[in-house]
Design an enzyme around this catalytic site. Structure first.
Site, PDB file in Angstrom:
ATOM      1  N   ILE A 128       3.272  68.509 -11.124  1.00  0.00           N
ATOM      2  CA  ILE A 128       4.503  68.850 -11.762  1.00  0.00           C
ATOM      3  C   ILE A 128       4.639  68.265 -13.296  1.00  0.00           C
ATOM      4  CG2 ILE A 128       6.947  68.438 -11.355  1.00  0.00           C
ATOM      5  CD1 ILE A 128       6.400  67.800  -8.514  1.00  0.00           C
ATOM      6  N   ASP A 132      -0.907  59.194 -19.316  1.00  0.00           N
ATOM      7  CA  ASP A 132      -1.684  59.650 -18.070  1.00  0.00           C
ATOM      8  C   ASP A 132      -2.890  58.829 -18.064  1.00  0.00           C
ATOM      9  OD1 ASP A 132      -0.916  62.385 -16.183  1.00  0.00           O
ATOM     10  OD2 ASP A 132      -2.871  61.422 -15.880  1.00  0.00           O
ATOM     11  N   GLY A 179      -7.507  64.388 -13.460  1.00  0.00           N
ATOM     12  CA  GLY A 179      -7.755  65.317 -14.407  1.00  0.00           C
ATOM     13  C   GLY A 179      -6.751  65.795 -15.358  1.00  0.00           C
ATOM     14  N   THR A 230       1.170  50.926  -7.755  1.00  0.00           N
ATOM     15  CA  THR A 230       1.382  51.883  -8.886  1.00  0.00           C
ATOM     16  C   THR A 230       2.905  52.189  -9.085  1.00  0.00           C
ATOM     17  OG1 THR A 230      -0.645  52.739  -8.593  1.00  0.00           O
ATOM     18  CG2 THR A 230       0.624  54.295  -9.645  1.00  0.00           C
ATOM     19  N   ALA A 254      10.748  60.953 -10.728  1.00  0.00           N
ATOM     20  CA  ALA A 254      10.233  61.675  -9.554  1.00  0.00           C
ATOM     21  C   ALA A 254      10.073  60.979  -8.260  1.00  0.00           C
ATOM     22  CB  ALA A 254       8.771  62.441  -9.881  1.00  0.00           C
ATOM     23  N   TYR A 267       4.083  55.053   0.500  1.00  0.00           N
ATOM     24  CA  TYR A 267       4.488  55.969  -0.420  1.00  0.00           C
ATOM     25  C   TYR A 267       6.091  56.276  -0.504  1.00  0.00           C
ATOM     26  CZ  TYR A 267       4.744  60.460  -3.111  1.00  0.00           C
ATOM     27  OH  TYR A 267       5.243  61.256  -4.215  1.00  0.00           O
TER      28      TYR A 267
END
Ligand code: UDP
Length: 310
Positions: free
Chosen positions: A15, A34, A39, A95, A118, A145
């Site tokens: 996103i 990031d 990737g 995280t 988000a 999560y």
């Protein structure tokens, strides 16, 4: 949102990279932070126009330094994907928690007045039984999560109460589109179909999700960012329920695949995440910004297929 200095954590992810592209196209000055663990999904022409930093959002000092002069932070860095999250529940929570603390400190110290976060429709857990879920119902986060995402929603509410920093938390409903990893169901089914391998539907395939096209989600995100004031939570949903079995059939059909659709047991580590039914109401979003996602599943699948043959 034009000519703003914008920081996007996780801006190279699925996103995040679409958001980065759109904000650059709109003429903003974009800084991406990031780790690149998954990737870099930012298209090359866009990458040439941004400031990129390979930094972990947990690195508070760096995040504070890189957000100096920013008008807004989009906090999209996260560990996600059921398989990875289920194997790394502690890291997933750390995280989320550490990332949010960095972002909050950066906003406080640098006088940044807005944060866009988000969150996830996962906070609703098993609640979509009779109808689509809206933001008012009690949440039921059961996984590391979704619990961490819910914690951060409350954290942002507190950040507004104590420090006056405005934010929106976006509860995304199964966002799909080009550049998504095959850890998620749609790209996984595409890969299986295009390789003429069995398409692996977990269980009966009657479980539903509300697939929301990424460009719609990005549009909603930017509109909400422009209006953010106080603390608000918004569903970002397409308001259409699709069974996973139907998704498998549609992908098989549009790819002209010879794959068989296999019904198999979901890996046991997914059990806590296997939700029977989930679809959202975007009424609040529509009411607030006059826009809600509308790209249908078939239309979105076609865009993905076309992008593969180009
Ligand atoms: N799913 C499936 N086969 C797969 C991967 C996923 O049937 O190979 C199903 C899964 O059971 C779930 C849905 O697809 O009901 C969406 O899974 P995903 O991991 O993409 O997102 P979730 O909504 O679970 O976070």
């Amino acid at each position: 949102m034009i000519d703003k200095r914008i920081v996007i954590t996780g801006g190279a992810g699925f996103i995040g990279s679409h958001l980065t592209s759109k904000l650059v196209e709109m003429g903003n000055d974009v800084v991406v932070i990031d780790t690149l663990i998954r990737g870099n999904k930012i298209p090359k022409d866009v990458l040439a126009k941004i400031e990129f930093h390979k930094v972990d959002v947990a690195d508070k000092a760096k995040v504070i330094e890189l957000t100096k002069g920013a008008d807004i932070i989009f906090h999209f860095a996260a560990i996600l994907g059921v398989d990875i999250v289920a194997d790394n529940p502690i890291e997933t929570m750390e995280t989320e928690v550490n990332g949010m603390q960095s972002v909050a400190q950066a906003a406080i110290q640098n006088g940044i007045s807005k944060v866009v976060y988000a969150s996830t429709s996962g906070v609703y857990g098993h609640l979509a039984l009779e109808k689509s879920v809206d933001e008012e119902i009690l949440v039921d986060p059961r996984t590391s999560y979704s619990m961490a995402k819910r914690y951060n929603e409350i954290y942002l509410a507190s950040l507004y109460e104590e420090k006056g920093i405005s934010s929106v938390a976006l509860r995304f409903f199964n966002i799909f589109g080009i550049r998504q990893d095959n850890r998620m169901v749609i790209p996984r089914f595409f890969e299986q179909a295009l390789n003429n391998e069995p398409i692996t539907v977990y269980g009966t395939g009657e479980q539903t999700r509300d697939f929301t096209y990424v460009d719609d989600a990005v549009k909603a995100t930017i509109l909400l960012a422009q209006k953010a004031h106080g603390f608000e939570i918004f569903n970002v949903a397409n308001e259409k329920e699709a069974t996973i079995g139907t998704v498998a059939e549609r992908i098989k059909a549009i790819t002209n695949s010879n794959s068989e659709i296999h019904h198999i047991d979901a890996p046991s580590k997914r059990y806590d995440y296997e939700i029977g039914r989930r679809y959202g109401s975007s009424a609040k979003l529509l009411n607030h910004v006059g826009y809600k996602p509308s790209t249908g599943l078939d239309e979105g699948l076609k865009v993905i297929l076309d992008s593969m043959s180009n």
